[in-house]
Design a protein around this motif. Structure first.
Motif, PDB file in Angstrom:
ATOM      1  N   PHE A 361       0.922  -1.189  -0.011  1.00  0.00           N
ATOM      2  CA  PHE A 361      -0.013   0.131   0.101  1.00  0.00           C
ATOM      3  C   PHE A 361       0.848   1.257   0.170  1.00  0.00           C
ATOM      4  O   PHE A 361       2.223   1.213   0.116  1.00  0.00           O
ATOM      5  N   VAL A 362       0.086   2.473  -0.151  1.00  0.00           N
ATOM      6  CA  VAL A 362       0.810   3.577  -0.130  1.00  0.00           C
ATOM      7  C   VAL A 362       0.392   4.392   1.227  1.00  0.00           C
ATOM      8  O   VAL A 362      -0.819   4.326   1.403  1.00  0.00           O
ATOM      9  N   VAL A 363       1.111   4.897   2.052  1.00  0.00           N
ATOM     10  CA  VAL A 363       0.688   5.661   3.169  1.00  0.00           C
ATOM     11  C   VAL A 363       1.096   7.127   3.220  1.00  0.00           C
ATOM     12  O   VAL A 363       1.821   7.627   2.374  1.00  0.00           O
ATOM     13  N   PHE A 364       0.292   7.878   3.881  1.00  0.00           N
ATOM     14  CA  PHE A 364       0.573   9.174   3.927  1.00  0.00           C
ATOM     15  C   PHE A 364       1.227   9.551   5.473  1.00  0.00           C
ATOM     16  O   PHE A 364       0.436   9.113   6.260  1.00  0.00           O
ATOM     17  N   PHE A 383      -3.673  -2.647  -4.015  1.00  0.00           N
ATOM     18  CA  PHE A 383      -2.841  -3.162  -4.947  1.00  0.00           C
ATOM     19  C   PHE A 383      -2.630  -4.691  -5.057  1.00  0.00           C
ATOM     20  O   PHE A 383      -2.430  -5.081  -6.093  1.00  0.00           O
ATOM     21  N   SER A 384      -2.765  -5.251  -4.091  1.00  0.00           N
ATOM     22  CA  SER A 384      -2.633  -6.795  -3.611  1.00  0.00           C
ATOM     23  C   SER A 384      -3.693  -7.577  -4.627  1.00  0.00           C
ATOM     24  O   SER A 384      -3.497  -8.671  -5.072  1.00  0.00           O
ATOM     25  N   GLY A 385      -4.892  -7.019  -4.695  1.00  0.00           N
ATOM     26  CA  GLY A 385      -6.031  -7.421  -5.225  1.00  0.00           C
ATOM     27  C   GLY A 385      -7.066  -8.140  -4.122  1.00  0.00           C
ATOM     28  O   GLY A 385      -8.321  -7.992  -4.395  1.00  0.00           O
ATOM     29  N   SER A 386      -6.560  -8.585  -3.044  1.00  0.00           N
ATOM     30  CA  SER A 386      -7.656  -8.846  -2.085  1.00  0.00           C
ATOM     31  C   SER A 386      -6.739  -9.121  -0.793  1.00  0.00           C
ATOM     32  O   SER A 386      -5.650  -9.223  -0.688  1.00  0.00           O
ATOM     33  N   GLN A 387      -7.492  -9.365   0.593  1.00  0.00           N
ATOM     34  CA  GLN A 387      -6.642  -9.770   1.617  1.00  0.00           C
ATOM     35  C   GLN A 387      -6.193 -10.691   1.839  1.00  0.00           C
ATOM     36  O   GLN A 387      -5.011 -10.809   2.373  1.00  0.00           O
ATOM     37  N   ARG A 398       2.359  -4.445  -7.080  1.00  0.00           N
ATOM     38  CA  ARG A 398       3.288  -4.095  -5.653  1.00  0.00           C
ATOM     39  C   ARG A 398       3.841  -2.388  -5.820  1.00  0.00           C
ATOM     40  O   ARG A 398       4.480  -2.235  -7.006  1.00  0.00           O
ATOM     41  N   PRO A 399       3.367  -1.527  -5.056  1.00  0.00           N
ATOM     42  CA  PRO A 399       3.739  -0.375  -5.357  1.00  0.00           C
ATOM     43  C   PRO A 399       5.127  -0.129  -5.006  1.00  0.00           C
ATOM     44  O   PRO A 399       5.867  -0.721  -4.285  1.00  0.00           O
ATOM     45  N   CYS A 400       5.562   0.691  -6.166  1.00  0.00           N
ATOM     46  CA  CYS A 400       7.326   0.994  -5.869  1.00  0.00           C
ATOM     47  C   CYS A 400       7.754   2.421  -5.986  1.00  0.00           C
ATOM     48  O   CYS A 400       8.353   2.810  -5.122  1.00  0.00           O
ATOM     49  N   GLY A 401       7.364   3.120  -7.197  1.00  0.00           N
ATOM     50  CA  GLY A 401       8.007   4.609  -7.353  1.00  0.00           C
ATOM     51  C   GLY A 401       6.565   5.510  -7.226  1.00  0.00           C
ATOM     52  O   GLY A 401       5.642   4.996  -7.234  1.00  0.00           O
ATOM     53  N   LEU A 402       7.128   6.693  -6.725  1.00  0.00           N
ATOM     54  CA  LEU A 402       6.344   7.687  -6.638  1.00  0.00           C
ATOM     55  C   LEU A 402       6.685   8.967  -7.423  1.00  0.00           C
ATOM     56  O   LEU A 402       7.799   9.288  -7.397  1.00  0.00           O
ATOM     57  N   ALA A 403       5.845   9.582  -7.973  1.00  0.00           N
ATOM     58  CA  ALA A 403       6.012  10.806  -8.609  1.00  0.00           C
ATOM     59  C   ALA A 403       4.750  11.827  -8.348  1.00  0.00           C
ATOM     60  O   ALA A 403       3.704  11.365  -8.647  1.00  0.00           O
ATOM     61  N   GLN A 404       5.214  13.318  -8.643  1.00  0.00           N
ATOM     62  CA  GLN A 404       4.265  14.153  -8.690  1.00  0.00           C
ATOM     63  C   GLN A 404       4.058  14.956  -9.959  1.00  0.00           C
ATOM     64  O   GLN A 404       5.094  15.161 -10.576  1.00  0.00           O
ATOM     65  N   GLY A 405       2.710  14.744 -10.495  1.00  0.00           N
ATOM     66  CA  GLY A 405       2.270  15.643 -11.814  1.00  0.00           C
ATOM     67  C   GLY A 405       2.437  17.231 -11.810  1.00  0.00           C
ATOM     68  O   GLY A 405       2.285  17.594 -10.489  1.00  0.00           O
ATOM     69  N   ALA A 406       2.815  17.692 -12.744  1.00  0.00           N
ATOM     70  CA  ALA A 406       2.554  19.363 -12.752  1.00  0.00           C
ATOM     71  C   ALA A 406       1.359  19.824 -12.216  1.00  0.00           C
ATOM     72  O   ALA A 406       1.276  21.005 -11.522  1.00  0.00           O
TER      73      ALA A 406
END
Length: 427
Positions: A361-364, A383-387, A398-406
């Motif tokens: 997952f992605v956390v804040f 992201f995994s599909g189910s518990q 599986r989340p890996c990279g992050l980027a912010q758009g303009a």
């Protein structure tokens, strides 16, 4: 939460880790399998929409987005002989524009008119034109060569600051600097010689070509492995996410049970200044006891304090979630509470068995005045599909990279099925 099965799985973990995981998850709806058309399968806070822009592009690691809506994706295993894919985001989908680069790897970053990209041994750069398109994709310039690669924690994340510096992580080619790596009862090497050449962040000149590994400055040490890095301009400081050590129970079963081994040690967010030491391999951070603990390989028993000369983490998260991406959000699209806070992409665990696997997952993490402020929450799940797929470790994505758009959108890469997600907000 409405999903009682989900609560039944989480509560035993909560009893051990002092409600850490429950507090993080309770503000989000229960994870369930969703149709791909429903937020691209993601569970998001109210007002947010998830879109799967494209899938199947290869093992997508870190990503960089241009103001023109192009996405540069670093591919970890060559696809059709290429290691960088260029996509164009047309709003609700993305199309492949081109691919280039004959090297695999993880890191990619845009700065000062260049696209920087890393293999597991080198860092290259490509000159960009006024529209941020690569001018000569067949002839990259070599910025740094000869980075150490011992086939454990070999991936090289990269980052540039505003002062002309390039930062590269050099992961430790070891779990805990044992005489015999990952072997039951093996003790730590005296003085840990790995620290001389790895387990830290190295700094190079961003505009100087043909530097060698030995030309770099060891900016920080005592970091087992770092994938997520970003610069926080609120306090002009480097922040990194460390992958904590593995297999406490497997190596020292008389000291740690399987549940402890599943939760410990913490995955840590560090605020790094030049010369800092985060303490690996002599200590780890225990998020349950809220203290730095001496590693068993160096005489610890799970209770003795350690790391007297090591910095404290800025924030700590449950163990083995594998933080692969870190991004400070500076956009204006999301609600104000997200401004200058950190998003962290947790790739997901492999070594919590027989306990359930976790993460994916992605956390804040909220920030205030350049420092973590308040409890982290799961921002994007599913992201995994189910518990069941989470618990078994058989994640679809599986989340890996992050980027912010303009425009302030958040992009997330997936290195399992090569999906690029776009998360937007609308009032």
């Amino acid at each position: 939460m409405k999903n009682r099965k989900f609560i039944t799985v989480i509560l035993p973990l909560v009893a051990v880790c002092g409600l850490i995981l429950l507090n993080a998850l309770k503000s989000d709806p229960p994870l369930k399998h969703r149709n791909i058309a429903d937020n691209a399968g993601l569970t998001l806070p109210t007002g947010f929409t998830g879109t799967a822009l494209i899938t199947g592009i290869g093992s997508a690691r870190h990503i960089a987005v241009t103001p023109q809506g192009n996405i540069y994706v670093k591919i970890n295993r060559l696809k059709n002989g290429k290691g960088i894919v260029v996509l164009h985001d047309s709003g609700d989908k993305a199309e492949v524009v081109s691919s280039f680069g004959n090297f695999s790897g993880t890191g990619i970053y845009i700065k000062n008119g260049y696209l920087y990209a890393s293999s597991d041994e080198n860092v290259y750069r490509f000159k960009l034109d006024a529209k941020n398109a690569v001018i000569d994709p067949e002839h990259p310039e070599t910025v740094v060569s000869g980075l150490i690669n011992r086939h454990e924690h070999e991936a090289k994340a990269i980052l540039l600051d505003n002062a002309g510096n390039l930062y590269v992580n050099i992961g430790a080619y070891s779990n805990s600097c044992q005489v015999k790596d990952r072997q039951k009862g093996s003790m730590g090497q005296k003085g840990c010689p790995i620290l001389d050449s790895a387990a830290g962040i190295w700094q190079f000149k961003a505009d100087k070509l043909n530097q060698h590994y030995g030309d770099g400055v060891r900016y920080a040490t005592g970091l087992r492995n770092v994938m997520g890095m970003d610069w926080n301009y609120q306090d002009n400081q480097l922040f990194v996410m460390q992958h904590g050590r593995d297999q406490l129970h497997d190596i020292f079963p008389e000291m740690f049970d399987q549940k402890q081994s599943a939760l410990l040690p913490a995955e840590c967010l560090y605020a790094i200044k030049k010369g800092d030491n985060a303490g690996w391999p002599y200590m780890y951070y225990d998020q349950i006891q809220h203290k730095k603990v001496l590693m068993p390989e160096y005489g610890g028993d799970g209770k003795k304090a350690g790391g007297e000369n090591a910095i404290d983490p800025a924030a700590a998260y449950p163990g083995h979630l594998a933080p692969n991406g870190l991004l400070f959000y500076t956009g204006d699209q999301f609600p104000a509470k997200y401004k200058n806070g950190a998003f962290i992409a947790f790739h997901g665990s492999w070594n919590r068995a027989p306990e359930p696997q976790a993460g994916y997952f992605v956390v804040f993490q909220p920030f205030k005045n350049g420092k973590p402020d308040g409890q982290w929450v799961v921002f994007a799940n599913g992201f995994s599909g189910s518990q069941a797929q989470t618990e078994s470790g058989r994640a679809e994505h599986r989340p890996c990279g992050l980027a912010q758009g303009a425009d302030g959108s958040l992009y997330v890469s997936d290195d399992t099925k090569g999906t690029i997600y776009k998360i937007t907000y609308k009032k």
